[in-house]
Design an enzyme around this catalytic site. Sequence first.
Site: not given
Length: 256
Positions: A144, A157
Amino acid sequence: MTRFQNKVALVTGSSQGIGAACALRLAADGADIILNGRKLDERGEDIIKQIEALGRRAHFLVADVSKMQNVVDLVNEAISVYGQLDILVNNAGVEKNNDFWNVTEEEYDFVMDTNLKGIFFGIQAFVKYCMNNKRGGVVVNMSSVHEEIIFPHFAAYCASKGGLKMLTRNLATELAPLNIRINNVAPGAIATPINKKLMETPELLEGVLDNIPMRKLGTPEDVAALVAFLASDDAKYVTGSTYFVDGGLTYHYEEQ
Ligand SMILES: NC(=O)C1=CN([C@@H]2O[C@H](COP(=O)(O)OP(=O)(O)OC[C@H]3O[C@@H](n4cnc5c(N)ncnc54)[C@H](OP(=O)(O)O)[C@@H]3O)[C@@H](O)[C@H]2O)C=CC1
Ligand SMILES: O=C1Nc2ccccc2C1=O
């Protein structure tokens, strides 16, 4: 002659979103596909049909990749379905939104075990197979933009994707002598079910678009095109890096 003729790819978390698009793109480029998710329902059945309509084979294996033994079994079963495995796309990933001071051990484990531990041991099982068979392989990890830039209230995350960045850099060196390449793809904001709330809340969406020079969300197919490139021999000299597919978000954000 297609890019992935006689190749088999395992794509984790491929019943919807980016994983489904990767599976379809690799199949369109000639690969047979092992699909995966925590359950097989109409989404997975539909992807199987779409892959078969492309003239390729598809098989769905149910497994929760956050559990070490499950992901090892998944890779080994994937190898046995068509007798080989050439490409591993570690796409399955989850996120949890919470203020850092409220994050529970359960939430932390949910994110880290899916996004980092499962990938770590999945790659390990794949590498053991490649070593035994004296054949090379390709790994593409779905990271990401948040392996690079902050995402307040998503601390676990960000930690998982930051860990994935370092895992990939490290393994590139260790696996190059085994003829195994490994890279990360780092999407920005992509229109998938994980972003349902973002897409349905105009003021949230506007805030995200303000940070994207191209002022639009990406599509799962935009991400899949980069995955297919990295999985192919066109990228035969490419290993150990992260490639962003983010409409310019990452470096625009860093300039703020
Ligand atoms: N969408 C975005 O904007 C971005 C996404 N990413 C990354 O891309 C990847 C895919 O995201 P996206 O397509 O949006 O996500 P989705 O939530 O739309 O899809 C996730 C897929 O993974 C499966 N999955 C989730 N957990 C597990 C598990 N433990 N074991 C096996 N399968 C699992 C889900 O199926 P099921 O629930 O049936 O198991 C589903 O098929 C993730 O790694 C995410 O971090 C990165 C940056 C941006
Ligand atoms: O999972 C994610 N959802 C996002 C939404 C906007 C920008 C990045 C991301 C992610 O990495």
